[in-house]
Motif scaffolding. Sequence first.
Motif, PDB file in Angstrom:
ATOM      1  N   ALA A   1     -15.203  -2.588   9.638  1.00 46.89           N
ATOM      2  CA  ALA A   1     -14.257  -3.456   8.933  1.00 46.89           C
ATOM      3  C   ALA A   1     -14.193  -3.088   7.452  1.00 46.89           C
ATOM      4  O   ALA A   1     -13.109  -3.007   6.859  1.00 46.89           O
ATOM      5  N   LEU A   2     -15.346  -2.856   6.845  1.00 47.62           N
ATOM      6  CA  LEU A   2     -15.394  -2.470   5.444  1.00 47.62           C
ATOM      7  C   LEU A   2     -14.719  -1.116   5.232  1.00 47.62           C
ATOM      8  O   LEU A   2     -13.967  -0.922   4.275  1.00 47.62           O
ATOM      9  N   HIS A   3     -14.963  -0.187   6.152  1.00 47.70           N
ATOM     10  CA  HIS A   3     -14.366   1.149   6.061  1.00 47.70           C
ATOM     11  C   HIS A   3     -12.846   1.070   6.090  1.00 47.70           C
ATOM     12  O   HIS A   3     -12.163   1.678   5.264  1.00 47.70           O
ATOM     13  N   THR A   4     -12.301   0.319   7.043  1.00 48.45           N
ATOM     14  CA  THR A   4     -10.838   0.220   7.135  1.00 48.45           C
ATOM     15  C   THR A   4     -10.269  -0.434   5.885  1.00 48.45           C
ATOM     16  O   THR A   4      -9.212  -0.032   5.398  1.00 48.45           O
ATOM     17  N   LYS A   5     -10.972  -1.419   5.354  1.00 50.53           N
ATOM     18  CA  LYS A   5     -10.486  -2.096   4.156  1.00 50.53           C
ATOM     19  C   LYS A   5     -10.511  -1.152   2.956  1.00 50.53           C
ATOM     20  O   LYS A   5      -9.532  -1.044   2.225  1.00 50.53           O
ATOM     21  N   LEU A   6     -11.601  -0.435   2.752  1.00 58.95           N
ATOM     22  CA  LEU A   6     -11.717   0.464   1.607  1.00 58.95           C
ATOM     23  C   LEU A   6     -10.788   1.668   1.733  1.00 58.95           C
ATOM     24  O   LEU A   6     -10.164   2.086   0.769  1.00 58.95           O
ATOM     25  N   VAL A   7     -10.688   2.230   2.917  1.00 62.44           N
ATOM     26  CA  VAL A   7      -9.844   3.410   3.095  1.00 62.44           C
ATOM     27  C   VAL A   7      -8.374   3.038   2.957  1.00 62.44           C
ATOM     28  O   VAL A   7      -7.595   3.767   2.342  1.00 62.44           O
ATOM     29  N   ASN A   8      -7.970   1.892   3.480  1.00 65.02           N
ATOM     30  CA  ASN A   8      -6.578   1.470   3.362  1.00 65.02           C
ATOM     31  C   ASN A   8      -6.215   1.157   1.923  1.00 65.02           C
ATOM     32  O   ASN A   8      -5.086   1.389   1.496  1.00 65.02           O
ATOM     33  N   GLU A   9      -7.162   0.597   1.137  1.00 71.12           N
ATOM     34  CA  GLU A   9      -6.885   0.312  -0.267  1.00 71.12           C
ATOM     35  C   GLU A   9      -6.662   1.595  -1.044  1.00 71.12           C
ATOM     36  O   GLU A   9      -5.766   1.675  -1.869  1.00 71.12           O
ATOM     37  N   THR A  10      -7.476   2.596  -0.770  1.00 65.58           N
ATOM     38  CA  THR A  10      -7.324   3.849  -1.508  1.00 65.58           C
ATOM     39  C   THR A  10      -6.057   4.571  -1.098  1.00 65.58           C
ATOM     40  O   THR A  10      -5.437   5.236  -1.922  1.00 65.58           O
ATOM     41  N   LYS A  11      -5.632   4.443   0.144  1.00 60.20           N
ATOM     42  CA  LYS A  11      -4.407   5.100   0.578  1.00 60.20           C
ATOM     43  C   LYS A  11      -3.168   4.385   0.063  1.00 60.20           C
ATOM     44  O   LYS A  11      -2.141   4.990  -0.151  1.00 60.20           O
ATOM     45  N   SER A  12      -3.251   3.061  -0.129  1.00 62.70           N
ATOM     46  CA  SER A  12      -2.081   2.313  -0.550  1.00 62.70           C
ATOM     47  C   SER A  12      -1.799   2.484  -2.037  1.00 62.70           C
ATOM     48  O   SER A  12      -0.695   2.237  -2.487  1.00 62.70           O
ATOM     49  N   GLU A  13      -2.783   2.898  -2.825  1.00 64.91           N
ATOM     50  CA  GLU A  13      -2.576   3.115  -4.247  1.00 64.91           C
ATOM     51  C   GLU A  13      -1.853   4.449  -4.442  1.00 64.91           C
ATOM     52  O   GLU A  13      -2.369   5.504  -4.118  1.00 64.91           O
ATOM     53  N   VAL A  14      -0.635   4.363  -5.001  1.00 68.69           N
ATOM     54  CA  VAL A  14       0.140   5.561  -5.265  1.00 68.69           C
ATOM     55  C   VAL A  14       0.127   5.775  -6.767  1.00 68.69           C
ATOM     56  O   VAL A  14       0.573   4.928  -7.535  1.00 68.69           O
ATOM     57  N   VAL A  15      -0.381   6.882  -7.174  1.00 70.32           N
ATOM     58  CA  VAL A  15      -0.479   7.196  -8.588  1.00 70.32           C
ATOM     59  C   VAL A  15       0.830   7.850  -9.027  1.00 70.32           C
ATOM     60  O   VAL A  15       1.249   8.852  -8.435  1.00 70.32           O
ATOM     61  N   PRO A  16       1.485   7.286 -10.034  1.00 69.98           N
ATOM     62  CA  PRO A  16       2.724   7.910 -10.498  1.00 69.98           C
ATOM     63  C   PRO A  16       2.415   9.253 -11.166  1.00 69.98           C
ATOM     64  O   PRO A  16       1.442   9.393 -11.891  1.00 69.98           O
ATOM     65  N   THR A  17       3.245  10.225 -10.908  1.00 68.79           N
ATOM     66  CA  THR A  17       3.013  11.559 -11.448  1.00 68.79           C
ATOM     67  C   THR A  17       3.849  11.840 -12.681  1.00 68.79           C
ATOM     68  O   THR A  17       3.563  12.760 -13.427  1.00 68.79           O
ATOM     69  N   ASP A  18       4.882  11.050 -12.913  1.00 75.77           N
ATOM     70  CA  ASP A  18       5.750  11.291 -14.048  1.00 75.77           C
ATOM     71  C   ASP A  18       6.169   9.952 -14.636  1.00 75.77           C
ATOM     72  O   ASP A  18       6.386   8.981 -13.904  1.00 75.77           O
ATOM     73  N   GLY A  19       6.320   9.899 -15.935  1.00 77.98           N
ATOM     74  CA  GLY A  19       6.685   8.648 -16.591  1.00 77.98           C
ATOM     75  C   GLY A  19       8.164   8.360 -16.539  1.00 77.98           C
ATOM     76  O   GLY A  19       8.597   7.235 -16.780  1.00 77.98           O
ATOM     77  N   THR A  20       8.984   9.341 -16.183  1.00 77.93           N
ATOM     78  CA  THR A  20      10.423   9.108 -16.150  1.00 77.93           C
ATOM     79  C   THR A  20      10.828   8.553 -14.796  1.00 77.93           C
ATOM     80  O   THR A  20      10.318   8.974 -13.760  1.00 77.93           O
ATOM     81  N   PRO A  21      11.736   7.598 -14.798  1.00 79.48           N
ATOM     82  CA  PRO A  21      12.176   7.040 -13.515  1.00 79.48           C
ATOM     83  C   PRO A  21      13.033   8.047 -12.763  1.00 79.48           C
ATOM     84  O   PRO A  21      13.633   8.948 -13.347  1.00 79.48           O
ATOM     85  N   ALA A  22      13.089   7.881 -11.465  1.00 81.21           N
ATOM     86  CA  ALA A  22      13.881   8.772 -10.627  1.00 81.21           C
ATOM     87  C   ALA A  22      15.362   8.530 -10.887  1.00 81.21           C
ATOM     88  O   ALA A  22      15.797   7.391 -11.061  1.00 81.21           O
TER      89      ALA A  22
END
Length: 189
Positions: A136-157
């Motif tokens: 349960a902890l694994h699924t929670k931690l792994v899903n949290e890290t996958k759901s975080e999307v780091v923006p690569t550029d400051g300009t909007p699309a």
Amino acid sequence: MSEIKSGVKVTKEIPNPMQDSAEEVATNSQSQEPNDSPDVGSAIAESKKYRNRAQLAEESLAKLEKKLEADRENQMAEQNKWQELAEERALKLKEQEPVIEAATQQIATYRDELLADLSEEDRETFGDLPLDKLKALHTKLVNETKSEVVPTDGTPARTANPDNKSWVDLSDEERRSNWGTILDAYRRR
């Protein structure tokens, strides 16, 4: 049957009524025409009824076998035949050892796979948790890290057509500047 009298072999043929009736049944069943189409619904219902009866009979048989074994063990215990009882249980345990070892090995492998996805600090912290809580902890931690999307550029699309105009309504200059996006839009369709 054959009889031997004075060196001469005499063979008597004894008719077997079972063979005759079996041959008659076989020929009768083969000669029936398949024009009789049985009611499929009733056949299915009857089949389900028989299957249900068979399942209930198997369940009751298993219960009775367990009860019989328990009664036999109790009787042996009352008769102070502890040694025989202990030997039988030891034999059962010996038969189960490979299965238990395989299951233990699979659990350990699964635990290692779950821990491999965690950081070193988390492995030390959560390594001794029971398997269900670790999962349960694994699924929670792994899903949290996958759901975080780091923006690569400051300009909007930039959208292809920010004003949402039809290409027909665009001026010649706008059409020339956006001609590549217009073609891309038609290629995607």
